[in-house]
Write a protein that holds these residues in place. Structure first.
Motif, short mmCIF file in Angstrom:
data_model
loop_
_atom_site.label_atom_id
_atom_site.label_comp_id
_atom_site.label_asym_id
_atom_site.label_seq_id
_atom_site.Cartn_x
_atom_site.Cartn_y
_atom_site.Cartn_z
N HIS A 5 3.41 -0.53 -7.49
CA HIS A 5 3.04 -0.93 -6.12
C HIS A 5 1.52 -0.85 -5.95
O HIS A 5 0.98 0.16 -5.50
CB HIS A 5 3.76 0.00 -5.12
CG HIS A 5 3.68 -0.45 -3.69
ND1 HIS A 5 4.63 -0.08 -2.76
CD2 HIS A 5 2.79 -1.22 -3.03
CE1 HIS A 5 4.34 -0.61 -1.58
NE2 HIS A 5 3.21 -1.30 -1.72
N HIS A 39 1.24 -7.90 0.12
CA HIS A 39 2.08 -8.20 1.29
C HIS A 39 2.30 -9.71 1.36
O HIS A 39 1.36 -10.48 1.47
CB HIS A 39 1.38 -7.75 2.58
CG HIS A 39 1.17 -6.27 2.68
ND1 HIS A 39 2.19 -5.40 2.98
CD2 HIS A 39 0.06 -5.51 2.55
CE1 HIS A 39 1.71 -4.17 3.03
NE2 HIS A 39 0.42 -4.20 2.77
N GLU A 87 5.19 -7.56 -2.01
CA GLU A 87 5.86 -6.63 -1.12
C GLU A 87 6.34 -7.47 0.07
O GLU A 87 5.54 -7.97 0.85
CB GLU A 87 4.92 -5.51 -0.66
CG GLU A 87 5.62 -4.52 0.28
CD GLU A 87 4.75 -3.35 0.72
OE1 GLU A 87 3.51 -3.39 0.51
OE2 GLU A 87 5.31 -2.39 1.30
N SER A 115 10.30 -4.03 1.96
CA SER A 115 9.82 -2.92 2.80
C SER A 115 10.08 -3.19 4.27
O SER A 115 10.06 -4.34 4.71
CB SER A 115 8.31 -2.73 2.63
OG SER A 115 7.99 -2.34 1.32
N HIS A 117 8.22 -2.41 7.67
CA HIS A 117 7.09 -1.92 8.46
C HIS A 117 7.30 -2.23 9.94
O HIS A 117 6.72 -1.58 10.79
CB HIS A 117 5.77 -2.59 8.04
CG HIS A 117 5.43 -2.48 6.58
ND1 HIS A 117 5.68 -3.49 5.68
CD2 HIS A 117 4.87 -1.48 5.88
CE1 HIS A 117 5.27 -3.12 4.48
NE2 HIS A 117 4.77 -1.91 4.56
N HIS A 174 8.99 2.49 0.10
CA HIS A 174 8.72 3.72 0.89
C HIS A 174 9.75 4.02 1.99
O HIS A 174 9.42 3.97 3.18
CB HIS A 174 7.31 3.66 1.49
CG HIS A 174 6.89 2.33 2.08
ND1 HIS A 174 7.55 1.74 3.12
CD2 HIS A 174 5.87 1.49 1.75
CE1 HIS A 174 6.95 0.60 3.42
NE2 HIS A 174 5.94 0.42 2.60
N ASP A 245 0.74 2.47 -4.06
CA ASP A 245 0.48 1.73 -2.81
C ASP A 245 -1.02 1.67 -2.54
O ASP A 245 -1.45 1.64 -1.39
CB ASP A 245 1.23 2.40 -1.65
CG ASP A 245 1.57 1.44 -0.52
OD1 ASP A 245 1.02 0.32 -0.49
OD2 ASP A 245 2.37 1.82 0.35
ZN LIG Z 1 4.30 -1.06 2.56
#
Ligand SMILES: [Zn+2]
Ligand SMILES: [Zn+2]
Length: 270
Positions: A5, A39, A87, A115, A117, A174, A245
């Motif tokens: 990541h 992202h 991601e 993920s 968020h 995460h 990350d």
């Molecule tokens: Zn993230």
């Protein structure tokens, strides 16, 4: 040693450090391979709730990102393993658009992370890890801290169950991000919810993005997910893929000292 990541110069809220700067940092720290996991572009109709609306790269940049990575992957092929990843955000209500993106670009990826968020309360989406203020607004709209935290874990569970097509990422990003500001808020005990998420990850044969970024966040000071959950994941033989990350080369290896005691693995690729 593998870092699954790593962010890139294509991150609109990261740094402009080059791919080579990241690879140099990874090699200096002893890593033999990494997934660059920028992202992904957010669905066109989704309004990014962050002030700068910079949570994902633009769709126009995605082909350039992939081309750059194909080139650098080739340049390093005898020295360092580079996998091309994204991601991908799971956003409740935008599953179809996310599937379309994955259907189109999945064939060009080696690896990916899914993920959460953004969490929806009533009609609003909140970027729960953006800031303490954003987190506070989120739980106020959810009704209470407890409801907000529960909503987060529900959303993570939905992400595991969602039909996002054959290129759906199988590594969950995460999965305790809601704990990022835990030292400033009286969070409810989320152990049971985390264990349920673990149970679903196991049932789907997915892996965990074992993420070191929380260890350096002053209000978090633990990995995502926390070590008591990683102990349980280890018992259940759920694959754990370390992720720094890093949004800057200085973030490479963050949290690794804590996480190396667990049986970390490389990702299983597409
Ligand atoms: Zn993230
Ligand atoms: Zn980021």
């Amino acid at each position: 040693m593998y870092d699954g990541h790593v962010h890139t110069p294509y991150c609109p809220h990261g740094s402009s450090a080059s791919f080579i700067d990241y690879v140099d940092a990874l090699r200096r720290q002893g890593f033999q391979g990494a997934t660059f996991c920028e992202h992904a572009p957010l669905p066109h109709a989704f309004v990014d709730p962050t002030p700068e609306q910079d949570s994902g790269m633009s769709l126009a940049q995605l082909p350039h990102y992939l081309e750059d990575l194909q080139q650098i992957k080739k340049e390093y092929e005898h020295h360092f393993t580079i996998n091309i990843g994204l991601e991908v955000d799971f956003i409740e209500g935008y599953e179809e658009e996310t599937k379309e993106l994955l259907d189109e670009y999945g064939p060009k990826l080696d690896d990916a992370i899914l993920s959460v968020h953004f969490v929806k309360t009533k009609d609003h989406y909140h970027c729960i890890d953006f800031s303490e203020q954003a987190f506070q607004l989120f739980y106020e709209q959810a009704g209470s801290v407890e409801r907000g935290v529960r909503r987060y874990y529900e959303t993570v569970t939905h992400s595991i169950h969602a039909n996002l097509g054959r290129y759906k990422p199988t590594r969950i990003g995460h999965p305790s991000l809601v704990r990022k500001f835990q030292r400033d808020f009286a969070l409810p005990n989320d152990e049971a919810w985390l264990l349920q998420v673990l149970h679903q990850i196991k049932a789907y044969n997915y892996a965990i993005d074992t993420n070191g970024a929380g260890t350096i966040k002053p209000k978090c000071l633990e990995p995502y997910p926390p070590t008591f959950i990683l102990n349980e994941a280890t018992k259940q033989r759920i694959p754990l893929v370390y992720g720094s990350d890093a949004h800057h080369p200085t973030g490479i290896a963050q949290g690794y000292d804590t996480l190396r005691t667990f049986p970390l693995s490389s990702p299983s690729l597409y």
